[in-house]
Design an enzyme around this catalytic site. Structure first.
Site, PDB file in Angstrom:
ATOM      1  N   GLU A  97     -12.006   7.202  -1.614  1.00 43.28           N
ATOM      2  CA  GLU A  97     -12.882   6.102  -2.014  1.00 43.28           C
ATOM      3  C   GLU A  97     -13.413   5.448  -0.736  1.00 43.28           C
ATOM      4  O   GLU A  97     -12.643   5.070   0.151  1.00 43.28           O
ATOM      5  CB  GLU A  97     -12.102   5.090  -2.872  1.00 43.28           C
ATOM      6  CG  GLU A  97     -12.975   3.953  -3.342  1.00 43.28           C
ATOM      7  CD  GLU A  97     -12.561   3.388  -4.695  1.00 43.28           C
ATOM      8  OE1 GLU A  97     -11.680   3.951  -5.348  1.00 43.28           O
ATOM      9  OE2 GLU A  97     -13.158   2.369  -5.096  1.00 43.28           O
ATOM     10  N   GLU A 153     -10.608  -5.620 -10.404  1.00 45.28           N
ATOM     11  CA  GLU A 153     -11.545  -4.532 -10.714  1.00 45.28           C
ATOM     12  C   GLU A 153     -10.980  -3.572 -11.757  1.00 45.28           C
ATOM     13  O   GLU A 153     -11.032  -2.357 -11.602  1.00 45.28           O
ATOM     14  CB  GLU A 153     -11.931  -3.788  -9.432  1.00 45.28           C
ATOM     15  CG  GLU A 153     -12.708  -4.668  -8.465  1.00 45.28           C
ATOM     16  CD  GLU A 153     -13.262  -3.937  -7.257  1.00 45.28           C
ATOM     17  OE1 GLU A 153     -12.660  -2.937  -6.836  1.00 45.28           O
ATOM     18  OE2 GLU A 153     -14.308  -4.384  -6.750  1.00 45.28           O
ATOM     19  N   ARG A 198      -2.186  -7.608  -3.015  1.00 42.60           N
ATOM     20  CA  ARG A 198      -3.563  -7.928  -2.594  1.00 42.60           C
ATOM     21  C   ARG A 198      -4.126  -9.148  -3.319  1.00 42.60           C
ATOM     22  O   ARG A 198      -3.882  -9.342  -4.511  1.00 42.60           O
ATOM     23  CB  ARG A 198      -4.479  -6.730  -2.821  1.00 42.60           C
ATOM     24  CG  ARG A 198      -4.120  -5.576  -1.918  1.00 42.60           C
ATOM     25  CD  ARG A 198      -4.992  -4.387  -2.203  1.00 42.60           C
ATOM     26  NE  ARG A 198      -6.193  -4.334  -1.395  1.00 42.60           N
ATOM     27  CZ  ARG A 198      -7.401  -4.074  -1.871  1.00 42.60           C
ATOM     28  NH1 ARG A 198      -7.620  -3.938  -3.160  1.00 42.60           N
ATOM     29  NH2 ARG A 198      -8.430  -3.972  -1.060  1.00 42.60           N
ATOM     30  N   ASP A 210     -16.226  -9.623   0.166  1.00 40.91           N
ATOM     31  CA  ASP A 210     -15.825  -8.221   0.233  1.00 40.91           C
ATOM     32  C   ASP A 210     -16.384  -7.478   1.441  1.00 40.91           C
ATOM     33  O   ASP A 210     -17.377  -6.770   1.318  1.00 40.91           O
ATOM     34  CB  ASP A 210     -16.285  -7.504  -1.046  1.00 40.91           C
ATOM     35  CG  ASP A 210     -15.701  -6.111  -1.146  1.00 40.91           C
ATOM     36  OD1 ASP A 210     -14.828  -5.780  -0.338  1.00 40.91           O
ATOM     37  OD2 ASP A 210     -16.127  -5.361  -2.035  1.00 40.91           O
ATOM     38  N   GLU A 268     -18.018   0.814   4.684  1.00 41.70           N
ATOM     39  CA  GLU A 268     -18.600   0.824   3.336  1.00 41.70           C
ATOM     40  C   GLU A 268     -19.938   0.098   3.288  1.00 41.70           C
ATOM     41  O   GLU A 268     -20.890   0.577   2.682  1.00 41.70           O
ATOM     42  CB  GLU A 268     -17.606   0.165   2.365  1.00 41.70           C
ATOM     43  CG  GLU A 268     -18.167  -0.029   0.977  1.00 41.70           C
ATOM     44  CD  GLU A 268     -17.176  -0.708   0.027  1.00 41.70           C
ATOM     45  OE1 GLU A 268     -16.030  -0.977   0.424  1.00 41.70           O
ATOM     46  OE2 GLU A 268     -17.572  -0.966  -1.121  1.00 41.70           O
TER      47      GLU A 268
END
Ligand code: GCW
Length: 729
Positions: free
Chosen positions: A159, A288, A321, A361, A389
Site C-alpha cells: 500500500e 478507515e 495509532r 495525513d 504518497e
C-alpha cells in the site's frame, strides 16, 4: 624446396592463422572481460550508502565475541578507509556518558555498553572516516525504538509502495516459503538499517490481514526475525482487531470479553514461542473502516490495554495509532486530539500512541499534530511517511528530511518555550515509559530498493533523525551524497576528494535536495492548502473532485473551500476552533491571520482573494507566485542536474534526469490545474510576472495525464488481501 617452401608457406599460413586466431581470441577475451567488468560495475543503486570499496588493512582488537561485535569487526575490516596498518580497539563496557545503545568513538577506539551499540559505533566510525568528520564523538539515541513500518500486504503488493513488491511477502500460494535469495536480501536490508540505527521492523500493512496470525505466517515472520536479529532489529506485526472473529471463529472481538482476551493471550504465547524477542503489535483500529473497540462501545484505551496486558509478560509493546477520522466530523484535523486526549494516562505503560506528524495525513506541509505536547501521562511517538504518497511518489525528487526537521523543531510550548516536538516525544520533557519513532517504509523489491536513487536519501534521513533528532538536514544530505556518489564519475575520472567534486557536485546537489521539499509545497499546495489531490491515488491534482456519492472529507473542496469570497479552511475560534487544541501563545498566533505563519495561512483561515500579505501582495497574486516558484525551481533542478554529469555514473545520471523531466511536467500540470480552477472563483487576472497556463482546465479535468498512473495505483491497492471494507481516499 618447393614442397618445403609450400609446406613452410602452409605452416606460415597456419601460424599466422593461429596467431590471428590467438589475437582474435585474446581480443574477444579482453572484450568479454571488459563487458563483464562493465556489467559488474553497471550502477544499479543496490549498494545504497554502503559502498565498501578499496578497504585498507587495519588491526581490530576485540575480546568480546557477541555476534553483533563480530559483525562490527568485519565491517571495520571491510570498510576501513583510514591509514593502512592502524589499530582500532573495540570496547564493550558501560560508561556513565552512554545511554542505551549509545557509543563513544575516538580515532582508535569504539566503545559501547551493548554489542549492538558497538555495531552502531562501527558504522558511525566508518561513516565519519569516509565523510571527513571528526572521529571523536559520544552519541546516544534520541529514541529507544526506531522503527520502519512496512505497509506490505501478504500477497506481495505494498500500500502506497512505489518500489516494486514486498521484500517479505509474495503471492498467496507462495507467501510463506523462504529461499536463500530471501535471506540474502533480508540480510542486506538488516545491515542497511543497522548502519543508520534502525532497530525495528513492522513486517505487514496496518490495514492488516488476519492471516498474518496463522501458524504459517507466524513461522515465516520467525524466519525473517532470525535474519534481522543479529543486526539488532526487532520484529513487530500489525494486527487486525477483528482477528478473533475472522481467525478464531469467535462471535465478537470485544476487548473486555473473556474469550477474546484468552484468544489473544494464546496467540501472543504462540508468537513468543517462535520469536522470543518479538517487539509487539501495531494497531490501526476504528480508522478507515478497520474494526476496533468502538464497534463494541469500548474505548481506545480498552482496546490497547487488552493487547498490552497480554504482551506485558514477554516485554512486548502496543503501538496504537491515532489516525482516526469520521465522515461526519466537521473538521477532520481535530478528531485525533478530541478522541485521544480524554484518555491521557488511561493506557498501560507498555502502550504508546503513534501520531502522524500532521493532524490530517502526511500532506506536503501541515502544522504539527496538536497531540504532540498535549498528552502528559501517555507516551506519544511520531509517525513519518518515508514513502512519498503525497509528494510525487518515486518520481519527484523530494528530500523529506527538511520536513521532518521542521516538525521535530516545532515548538509545542507544552512546558513553555523550547518544548519542541522532538523533546515532547523523546522523553526530555516528561519521562516516558517508552520512546519511539516510526517511518512508513519506501522499500520494495526494486534493485535500488526505493524506486529512485534520491528516495534512498529519505530512508537514510529517517534513520539518522531517529537516532539523533537534532541533526540538521544539511548534514544528513552532505553525508548521504558523499557516501552514495563519491568516486562514481565515469571511469573514476574525477576523484571525490578534490575541491572540484565538492564545488561542482556536492554543493549544488545538496542545495537542490534542501530546496526540494519547499518546491513541491509550492507547486502542489502552498500557503497552507492541503489535500488537493486527484480522485484516485494521491499523485496528480484534483481540486475540483467532489462527486455526490463520495464522503466530503475525501474530496479536495472540503479542505480548500474556495468560493467567490476567498479560500482556506477556517479553523479559528470563529470556525472549527482547531486552534484551541494548541498551547498558548500558538493558539493565539494561529488564530490571527496577521500573526499566523504564512506557510499555514490557509490551513487556519478562510481569507478573501484580495487579502493583503506581509509583502504587500494580494492573496491571489501570492498564490500564483508560489505555484510559479515551484515550477521554476524544478526547472532549475533540471539544469543543475545536467551540470553534474561528469561526476556521476551514466546509469544514475540518466535515471534522475528522466525523473526530473517528468517532475517538471507534472509540476506544470499542478500549477495550471490549481490556478485555473481557483481562478474560476477568484476571477482575478494572473499577475504579470507569472507564466500563463499551457493547459486547458477542461483537458486537465477530463484527460488528466496523471490519471492513468492513479488508476493503476488504485488497481494495485484493490489487489491487497486485507479485510479493509472501504476504499480509502
Ligand atoms: O494516508 C492514508 C493512506 C492509506 C493508509 C492510511 C493510514 C495504510 O492513503 O493508504 O492506509 O493513511 O495511514 O492508515
Amino acid at each position: 624446396m618447393q614442397f618445403l617452401n609450400l609446406k613452410s608457406h602452409a605452416m606460415n599460413n597456419k601460424q599466422t592463422n593461429r596467431a590471428h586466431r590467438f589475437k582474435f581470441g585474446k581480443a574477444l577475451l579482453i572484450l568479454t572481460l571488459l563487458c563483464l567488468v562493465l556489467v559488474a560495475h553497471a550502477e544499479d543503486g543496490h549498494e545504497l550508502w554502503l559502498r565498501d570499496k578499496k578497504a585498507n588493512p587495519v588491526i581490530v582488537k576485540c575480546d568480546a565475541k557477541a555476534p553483533a561485535v563480530l559483525l562490527a569487526c568485519s565491517e571495520i575490516k571491510n570498510g576501513w578507509t583510514g591509514k593502512a596498518g592502524e589499530t582500532i580497539r573495540i570496547i564493550l563496557k558501560a560508561d556513565p556518558m552512554l545511554k542505551g545503545d549509545g557509543y563513544k568513538l575516538t580515532p582508535s577506539t569504539i566503545q559501547s555498553a551493548t554489542p549492538i551499540g558497538v555495531l552502531y559505533g562501527a558504522y558511525e566510525f566508518l561513516r565519519r572516516q569516509k565523510t571527513d568528520q571528526e572521529l571523536t564523538v559520544i552519541s546516544n539515541p534520541s529514541y529507544e525504538r526506531r522503527i520502519l513500518d512496512h505497509w506490505d500486504n501478504l500477497n506481495g503488493t505494498i500500500e502506497r509502495g512505489y518500489a516494486g513488491k514486498s521484500i517479505f511477502w509474495r503471492n498467496e500460494k507462495d507467501s510463506v516459503t523462504v529461499t536463500e535469495a530471501d535471506r540474502k536480501l533480508w540480510t542486506e536490508y538488516a545491515r542497511a538499517n543497522a548502519s543508520i540505527g534502525i532497530n525495528g521492523s513492522v513486517l505487514n500493512n496496518v490495514n492488516a490481514s488476519p492471516q498474518i496470525l496463522t501458524p504459517a505466517y507466524i513461522k515465516k515472520a520467525k524466519e525473517i526475525a532470525n535474519v534481522l536479529r543479529p543486526y539488532g532489529i526487532k520484529t513487530y506485526l500489525s494486527v487486525n482487531f477483528a482477528s478473533p472473529i475472522k481467525l478464531g471463529n469467535l462471535k465478537t472481538a470485544d476487548p473486555l470479553n473473556g474469550e477474546v482476551i484468552a484468544w489473544w493471550k494464546n496467540k501472543i504465547a504462540e508468537i513468543y514461542r517462535e520469536i522470543p524477542d518479538f517487539g509487539g503489535f501495531l494497531v490501526k483500529a476504528n480508522s478507515e473502516g478497520q474494526a476496533g473497540p468502538q464497534d463494541y462501545h469500548r474505548t481506545h484505551a480498552d482496546g490497547a490495554n487488552m493487547f498490552a496486558d497480554a504482551l506485558k509478560p514477554y516485554g512486548g509493546i502496543v503501538m496504537w495509532r491515532a489516525f482516526v477520522y469520521n465522515a461526519n466530523e466537521k473538521d477532520r484535523a481535530k478528531q485525533a486530539y478530541t478522541e485521544f486526549m480524554p484518555f491521557d494516562g488511561k493506557f498501560r505503560n507498555n502502550v504508546i500512541i503513534q501520531v502522524k506528524n500532521g493532524p490530517v495525513d502526511f500532506q506536503p506541509r501541515e502544522p504539527f499534530s496538536a497531540l504532540f505536547g498535549a498528552m502528559k501521562k501517555t507516551p506519544v511517538m511520531p509517525e513519518f511517511q518515508i514513502t512519498k504518497e503525497y509528494l510525487g511518489e518515486n518520481i519527484h525528487l523530494v528530500f523529506l528530511s527538511t520536513m521532518w526537521e521542521e516538525v521535530l523543531k516545532s515548538d509545542t510550548y507544552q512546558q513553555g518555550k523550547g518544548s519542541t516536538v522532538a523533546k515532547c516525544t523523546d522523553g526530555s520533557i516528561y519521562r516516558q515509559s517508552i520512546t519511539a519513532i516510526a517511518g512508513v517504509s519506501n522499500i520494495g523489491l526494486d534493485t535500488n530498493w526505493c524506486g529512485s536513487d534520491f528516495d534512498q536519501a529519505n530512508w537514510f534521513a529517517f534513520g539518522r533523525l531517529a537516532w539523533n533528532n537534532n541533526l540538521s538536514s544539511a548534514q544528513i544530505a552532505d553525508e548521504w551524497l558523499k557516501l552514495t556518489f563519491a568516486n562514481s564519475s565515469p571511469a573514476g575520472s574525477v576523484a571525490c576528494d578534490n575541491g572540484q567534486w565538492t564545488n561542482l557536485f556536492l554543493i549544488p546537489v545538496k542545495k537542490m535536495m534542501l530546496e526540494s521539499r519547499e518546491a513541491v509545497v509550492n507547486y502542489e499546495m502552498p500557503l497552507g492548502l492541503h489535500h488537493l489531490f486527484s480522485a484516485f491515488g494521491h499523485y496528480g491534482p484534483g481540486p475540483w473532485y467532489a462527486p455526490k456519492n463520495v464522503r466530503m472529507d475525501w474530496t479536495p473542496p472540503y479542505y480548500h473551500k474556495a468560493d467567490a469570497n476567498g479560500i482556506g479552511f477556517d479553523r479559528t475560534s470563529n470556525g472549527s476552533d482547531a486552534v484551541s487544541q494548541y498551547h498558548q501563545p500558538l493558539a493565539e498566533q494561529f488564530n490571527d491571520p496577521k500573526t499566523c505563519p504564512e506557510t499555514f495561512l490557509l490551513w487556519f483561515h478562510h481569507l478573501p482573494w484580495t487579502y493583503q500579505l506581509k509583502n504587500g501582495r494580494t492573496l491571489w497574486d501570492a498564490l500564483c507566485s508560489h505555484y510559479q516558484d515551484g515550477v521554476v525551481t524544478v526547472r532549475e533542478f533540471q539544469k543543475q542536474w545536467d551540470n553534474i554529469r561528469p561526476y556521476i555514473d551514466r546509469e544514475r545520471f540518466e535515471a534522475v534526469q528522466s525523473k526530473l523531466r517528468k517532475q517538471c511536467h507534472d509540476a506544470q500540470v499542478y500549477k495550471d490545474a490549481c490556478l485555473l480552477y481557483f481562478h474560476q472563483s477568484s476571477k482575478l487576472p494572473f499577475p504579470p510576472d507569472v507564466e500563463r497556463p499551457i493547459y486547458e482546465l477542461s483537458y486537465l479535468e477530463n484527460i488528466n495525464p496523471l490519471t492513468m498512473e492513479s488508476i493503476q495505483a488504485m488497481f494495485n491497492r484493490s489487489n491487497r488481501n486485507n479485510a479493509s471494507p472501504q476504499t480509502t481516499n
